[in-house]
Design a protein around this motif. Sequence first.
Motif, mmCIF file in Angstrom:
data_model
loop_
_atom_site.group_PDB
_atom_site.id
_atom_site.type_symbol
_atom_site.label_atom_id
_atom_site.label_comp_id
_atom_site.label_asym_id
_atom_site.label_seq_id
_atom_site.Cartn_x
_atom_site.Cartn_y
_atom_site.Cartn_z
ATOM 1 N N ARG A 22 1.018 -1.314 -0.035
ATOM 2 C CA ARG A 22 0.119 0.028 0.062
ATOM 3 C C ARG A 22 0.855 1.373 -0.032
ATOM 4 O O ARG A 22 2.141 1.207 0.287
ATOM 5 C CB ARG A 22 -0.912 -0.035 1.088
ATOM 6 N N ILE A 23 0.318 2.212 -0.381
ATOM 7 C CA ILE A 23 0.986 3.617 -0.165
ATOM 8 C C ILE A 23 0.154 4.324 0.793
ATOM 9 O O ILE A 23 -1.000 4.355 0.980
ATOM 10 C CB ILE A 23 0.975 4.354 -1.346
ATOM 11 N N ARG A 24 0.979 5.043 1.843
ATOM 12 C CA ARG A 24 0.446 5.732 2.793
ATOM 13 C C ARG A 24 0.978 7.342 2.951
ATOM 14 O O ARG A 24 2.265 7.321 2.323
ATOM 15 C CB ARG A 24 0.721 5.308 4.323
ATOM 16 N N GLN A 25 0.434 8.193 3.607
ATOM 17 C CA GLN A 25 1.116 9.452 3.623
ATOM 18 C C GLN A 25 1.640 9.876 4.939
ATOM 19 O O GLN A 25 1.003 9.248 5.869
ATOM 20 C CB GLN A 25 -0.020 10.681 3.365
ATOM 21 N N GLU A 26 2.844 10.320 5.070
ATOM 22 C CA GLU A 26 3.611 10.478 6.267
ATOM 23 C C GLU A 26 4.232 11.744 6.095
ATOM 24 O O GLU A 26 5.251 12.225 5.106
ATOM 25 C CB GLU A 26 4.255 9.466 6.711
ATOM 26 N N GLU A 27 4.135 13.072 6.819
ATOM 27 C CA GLU A 27 4.661 14.107 7.044
ATOM 28 C C GLU A 27 4.528 14.830 5.580
ATOM 29 O O GLU A 27 5.677 15.377 5.059
ATOM 30 C CB GLU A 27 6.333 13.893 7.497
ATOM 31 N N GLY A 28 3.552 14.656 4.939
ATOM 32 C CA GLY A 28 3.356 15.380 3.806
ATOM 33 C C GLY A 28 4.091 14.631 2.575
ATOM 34 O O GLY A 28 3.824 15.093 1.449
ATOM 35 N N ARG A 29 4.305 13.457 2.695
ATOM 36 C CA ARG A 29 4.919 12.697 1.378
ATOM 37 C C ARG A 29 4.281 11.142 1.562
ATOM 38 O O ARG A 29 4.097 10.826 2.556
ATOM 39 C CB ARG A 29 6.613 12.411 1.635
ATOM 40 N N PHE A 30 4.314 10.705 0.238
ATOM 41 C CA PHE A 30 3.975 9.015 0.093
ATOM 42 C C PHE A 30 5.097 8.405 0.249
ATOM 43 O O PHE A 30 6.042 8.689 -0.136
ATOM 44 C CB PHE A 30 3.247 9.216 -1.315
ATOM 45 N N HIS A 31 4.746 7.107 1.098
ATOM 46 C CA HIS A 31 5.672 6.001 1.193
ATOM 47 C C HIS A 31 5.089 4.638 1.022
ATOM 48 O O HIS A 31 3.768 4.682 1.158
ATOM 49 C CB HIS A 31 5.995 6.171 2.699
ATOM 50 N N TRP A 32 5.859 3.855 0.635
ATOM 51 C CA TRP A 32 5.211 2.340 0.503
ATOM 52 C C TRP A 32 4.988 2.089 1.750
ATOM 53 O O TRP A 32 5.788 2.061 2.640
ATOM 54 C CB TRP A 32 6.061 1.593 -0.497
ATOM 55 N N HIS A 33 4.251 0.994 2.026
ATOM 56 C CA HIS A 33 3.939 0.348 3.288
ATOM 57 C C HIS A 33 3.569 -1.083 3.138
ATOM 58 O O HIS A 33 2.539 -1.320 2.307
ATOM 59 C CB HIS A 33 2.888 0.893 4.119
ATOM 60 N N PRO A 34 4.057 -1.963 3.559
ATOM 61 C CA PRO A 34 4.919 -2.176 4.663
ATOM 62 C C PRO A 34 6.456 -2.051 4.040
ATOM 63 O O PRO A 34 7.220 -1.429 4.605
ATOM 64 C CB PRO A 34 4.806 -3.358 5.208
#
Length: 173
Positions: A22-34
């Motif tokens: 999945r993709i999640r947003q963290e601190e204004g940026r998108f990141h792959w998860h897990p």
Amino acid sequence: MFSNELYDALPVDLWQGETLLRIRQEEGRFHWHPHAPKEGVREERPAAAKMLAEAWASLNEGCYIIIDYGYRRRERLRFPNGSLMSYQRHVASEDILREPGRRDLTAHVDWDALERDAVRAGWRVRGLEPLRSSVMSLGEDVLEGLNLLGGMQLRTLLFGMGEGFDVMVLEKK
């Protein structure tokens, strides 16, 4: 019915084994998860089966011609981390999370999966071949007519697109 570069633009789910990436947003940026896709990632297009079933239901009889770029299972090793890419001004990047909303996202079509979904929907697969072969089989008269487009466009169709794109023909009787 006819579609050109439709299935490559459908959303894909990325699986690493049994884990859906999945993709999640963290601190204004998108990141792959897990985690980001790694070698052996599997791409699935749930919307493709639905679209093929809807196309089947919309016709009493006829053909559905699909033109797109993709791969057969035996060619999958060309994409060990998956085929999901982003493009901006015809320049490719594997970083699909960069500049969200400003880049086109695409993934090559898994022709074996699309064929399986088509058959499940009721279609008979008449063939899958490179675009160049498909155009060349239309005959001399059609090629002569296509030449009216201009020599460069015909060469692009036959040798540029013709080598990278495939044509799948589905039939309902």
